[in-house]
Design a protein around this motif. Structure first.
Motif, short mmCIF file in Angstrom:
data_model
loop_
_atom_site.label_atom_id
_atom_site.label_comp_id
_atom_site.label_asym_id
_atom_site.label_seq_id
_atom_site.Cartn_x
_atom_site.Cartn_y
_atom_site.Cartn_z
N PRO A 59 -8.05 36.56 18.55
CA PRO A 59 -9.26 37.05 19.03
C PRO A 59 -9.91 36.05 20.18
CG PRO A 59 -9.76 35.90 17.09
CD PRO A 59 -8.21 36.24 17.32
N ARG A 60 -10.55 36.58 21.33
CA ARG A 60 -11.32 35.72 22.34
C ARG A 60 -12.69 35.06 21.90
NH1 ARG A 60 -12.38 39.58 27.21
NH2 ARG A 60 -13.58 37.95 27.86
N LEU A 61 -13.10 35.66 20.78
CA LEU A 61 -14.45 35.19 20.20
C LEU A 61 -14.40 35.24 18.54
CD1 LEU A 61 -17.48 34.95 20.68
CD2 LEU A 61 -17.63 37.35 20.76
N VAL A 62 -14.73 34.02 18.12
CA VAL A 62 -14.56 33.74 16.79
C VAL A 62 -16.04 33.29 16.29
CG1 VAL A 62 -12.25 33.50 16.40
CG2 VAL A 62 -13.78 31.42 17.02
N PHE A 63 -16.27 33.68 15.09
CA PHE A 63 -17.82 33.41 14.40
C PHE A 63 -17.30 32.59 13.12
CE2 PHE A 63 -18.22 37.21 16.71
CZ PHE A 63 -19.57 37.12 17.34
N PHE A 64 -18.02 31.25 13.21
CA PHE A 64 -17.72 30.70 11.83
C PHE A 64 -19.15 30.28 11.34
CE2 PHE A 64 -14.05 28.59 14.31
CZ PHE A 64 -13.15 29.36 13.78
N ASP A 65 -19.35 30.74 10.02
CA ASP A 65 -20.98 30.64 9.36
C ASP A 65 -20.54 29.83 8.19
OD1 ASP A 65 -23.06 31.03 8.21
OD2 ASP A 65 -23.10 33.46 8.70
N GLU A 66 -21.24 28.70 8.37
CA GLU A 66 -21.48 27.69 7.56
C GLU A 66 -20.11 27.10 7.11
OE1 GLU A 66 -24.24 26.32 6.54
OE2 GLU A 66 -25.45 27.88 7.09
N LEU A 67 -19.24 26.86 7.99
CA LEU A 67 -18.05 26.56 7.81
C LEU A 67 -17.40 25.06 7.02
CD1 LEU A 67 -14.93 27.48 8.94
CD2 LEU A 67 -15.16 25.88 10.63
N SER A 68 -18.54 24.35 7.25
CA SER A 68 -18.35 22.96 6.51
C SER A 68 -19.34 22.69 5.42
CB SER A 68 -18.29 21.66 7.42
OG SER A 68 -19.64 21.76 8.34
N THR A 69 -20.01 23.65 4.99
CA THR A 69 -20.74 23.11 3.87
C THR A 69 -20.15 23.22 2.67
OG1 THR A 69 -22.69 24.68 5.05
CG2 THR A 69 -22.91 24.30 2.78
N GLY A 70 -20.72 22.27 1.99
CA GLY A 70 -20.05 21.72 0.61
C GLY A 70 -18.84 20.90 0.82
N LEU A 71 -18.24 20.60 2.08
CA LEU A 71 -17.20 19.74 2.03
C LEU A 71 -17.42 18.16 2.19
CD1 LEU A 71 -15.19 21.59 4.95
CD2 LEU A 71 -14.96 21.91 2.42
N ASP A 72 -16.63 17.11 1.82
CA ASP A 72 -16.82 15.93 1.71
C ASP A 72 -16.92 15.59 3.27
OD1 ASP A 72 -14.39 15.13 2.58
OD2 ASP A 72 -13.55 15.25 0.49
N PRO A 73 -17.55 14.25 3.51
CA PRO A 73 -17.45 13.83 4.88
C PRO A 73 -16.20 14.03 5.87
CG PRO A 73 -18.79 12.37 3.44
CD PRO A 73 -18.09 13.15 2.61
N GLN A 74 -15.17 13.47 5.10
CA GLN A 74 -13.84 13.44 5.79
C GLN A 74 -13.18 14.94 6.07
OE1 GLN A 74 -10.98 11.22 3.54
NE2 GLN A 74 -9.61 11.31 5.17
N ALA A 75 -13.46 15.85 5.17
CA ALA A 75 -13.14 17.35 5.53
C ALA A 75 -14.01 17.90 6.10
CB ALA A 75 -13.17 18.05 3.99
N ARG A 76 -15.18 17.39 6.66
CA ARG A 76 -16.02 17.93 7.14
C ARG A 76 -15.74 17.51 8.86
NH1 ARG A 76 -21.88 16.30 7.98
NH2 ARG A 76 -22.83 18.15 8.57
N ARG A 77 -15.57 16.28 8.93
CA ARG A 77 -14.89 15.75 10.20
C ARG A 77 -13.64 16.60 10.75
NH1 ARG A 77 -18.42 12.36 13.18
NH2 ARG A 77 -20.02 12.07 11.58
N ALA A 78 -12.68 16.71 9.58
CA ALA A 78 -11.58 17.28 10.12
C ALA A 78 -11.70 19.22 10.62
CB ALA A 78 -10.53 17.42 8.83
N THR A 79 -12.82 19.53 9.81
CA THR A 79 -13.16 20.78 10.28
C THR A 79 -13.92 20.82 11.82
OG1 THR A 79 -13.78 21.50 7.97
CG2 THR A 79 -14.46 22.82 9.42
N TRP A 80 -14.55 19.68 12.16
CA TRP A 80 -14.95 19.66 13.30
C TRP A 80 -13.86 19.84 14.51
CZ3 TRP A 80 -19.52 15.55 13.13
CH2 TRP A 80 -20.53 16.11 12.19
#
Ligand SMILES: Nc1ncnc2c1ncn2[C@@H]1O[C@H](COP(=O)(O)OP(=O)(O)OP(=O)(O)O)[C@@H](O)[C@H]1O
Ligand SMILES: [Mg+2]
Length: 305
Positions: free
Chosen positions: A152-173
């Motif tokens: 897709p040309r356009l993607v929507f992520f809603d609360e992608l990193s909520t509930g993840l630990d800080p390391q997983a959050r950074r990886a998601t970023w």
């Protein structure tokens, strides 16, 4: 037709549920190739706004164009051009990763396969794992992989990193940046001001269904706090707070003092004044103002998870 490079146009969007004005007259544009953040506290109207853009909810008022299409009238066409990761997405516990990819791939009118996505997202060795055995971060990566099916040309992520630990959050970023660097436009919904500040090219701040501000994180911060600095310290013992007002705005909370300044030499000025007044202090820190501070300034309250 929208101006060149504009992929989403929203004007005068309103949506009410019974007594709740979830979205109360919002307008903005999203440019091709940017990570566009929509931030605000719980119930601000973020999900309602993006789901109207995605064609999943019908607005009461307003006009929306997405990639030149009307999300409601052209729903079928649009669905093939956008990727969606829903807030609180779930899959059956016993479904295997490859089965999920295969199943969702079947709904897409596309010739590109899905195996490369598992490689890209570091899930290749989890292809035969059941959904229920994946960690939080792996589940999120699977949802990202599913949203990227059909390129897709356009993607929507809603609360992608909520509930993840800080390391997983950074990886998601990192993952979100990779998706953008791959040429896609990303709409990122979050109630983390920190995430929006670090990840987004531009940020729309919502509260009570209204758009409070929209700009790059830097411009939002500079617009409210020209020097973007604050000096904080604890008064030692029962020392009286010195007269710091001449240096900038001062907040005291018990023994804790914060000075918001308009000068690059703020820290030197604060320390000089404390020393020359014979005031003992500890835990002196200098911070750059953050998007969270901008929100606090605009609404008088903090965003809480
Ligand atoms: N289907 C619905 N029926 C009734 N009220 C709803 C519905 N969906 C949302 N609302 C209400 O509309 C308001 C905005 O909700 P929305 O889900 O858009 O907020 P949000 O900013 O995404 O919040 P969160 O950060 O909690 O996900 C809230 O007050 C919510 O309770
Ligand atoms: Mg939401």
């Amino acid at each position: 037709m929208p101006p060149d490079g504009v992929v989403v146009q929203v004007e005068g969007l309103r949506k009410q549920y019974q007594q709740v004005r979830a979205v109360d007259g919002i307008g903005f544009e999203i440019n091709e190739g940017e990570i566009f953040g929509i931030v605000g506290p719980n119930g601000a109207g973020k999900t309602t706004t993006v789901e109207c853009i995605e064609g999943l909810r019908v607005p009461d008022q307003g006009t929306i164009r997405v990639l030149g299409l009307d999300p409601i009238k052209d729903r079928v066409q649009l669905r093939q051009k956008i990727g969606i990761q829903l807030q609180e997405g779930r899959l059956p516990d016993r479904l295997k990763v490859w089965e999920a990819m295969d199943l969702f791939h079947a709904f897409r009118a596309t010739s590109s396969g899905w195996r490369h996505l598992l490689d890209d997202l570091g899930l290749a060795d989890k292809a035969h794992a059941h959904f229920e055995t994946l960690s939080g971060g792996q589940k999120q990566r699977l949802f990202v992989a599913l949203s990227l099916l059909g390129n897709p040309r356009l993607v929507f992520f809603d609360e992608l990193s909520t509930g993840l630990d800080p390391q997983a959050r950074r990886a998601t970023w990192e993952l979100v940046r990779k998706v953008r660097d791959g040429g896609k436009t990303v709409v990122l919904v979050t109630h983390s001001m920190d995430e929006a500040e670090h990840l987004c090219d531009r940020v729309a701040i919502l509260d009570h269904g209204k758009l409070l501000a929209l700009d790059t994180p830097d411009n939002l911060i500079k617009g409210v706090f020209p020097s973007a600095l604050k000096v904080s310290f604890q008064l030692d013992g029962d020392a009286e707070p010195p007269l710091l007002d001449k240096l900038g705005k001062v907040e005291t909370n018990g023994r804790a003092v914060t000075v918001y300044g308009h000068s690059h030499g703020l820290i030197v000025e604060v320390v000089s004044l404390l020393v020359s007044s014979g005031i003992r202090f500890r835990q002196l820190t200098v911070d750059r103002m953050s998007l969270e501070d901008v929100f606090l300034h605009l609404t008088g309250k903090r965003v809480r998870d």
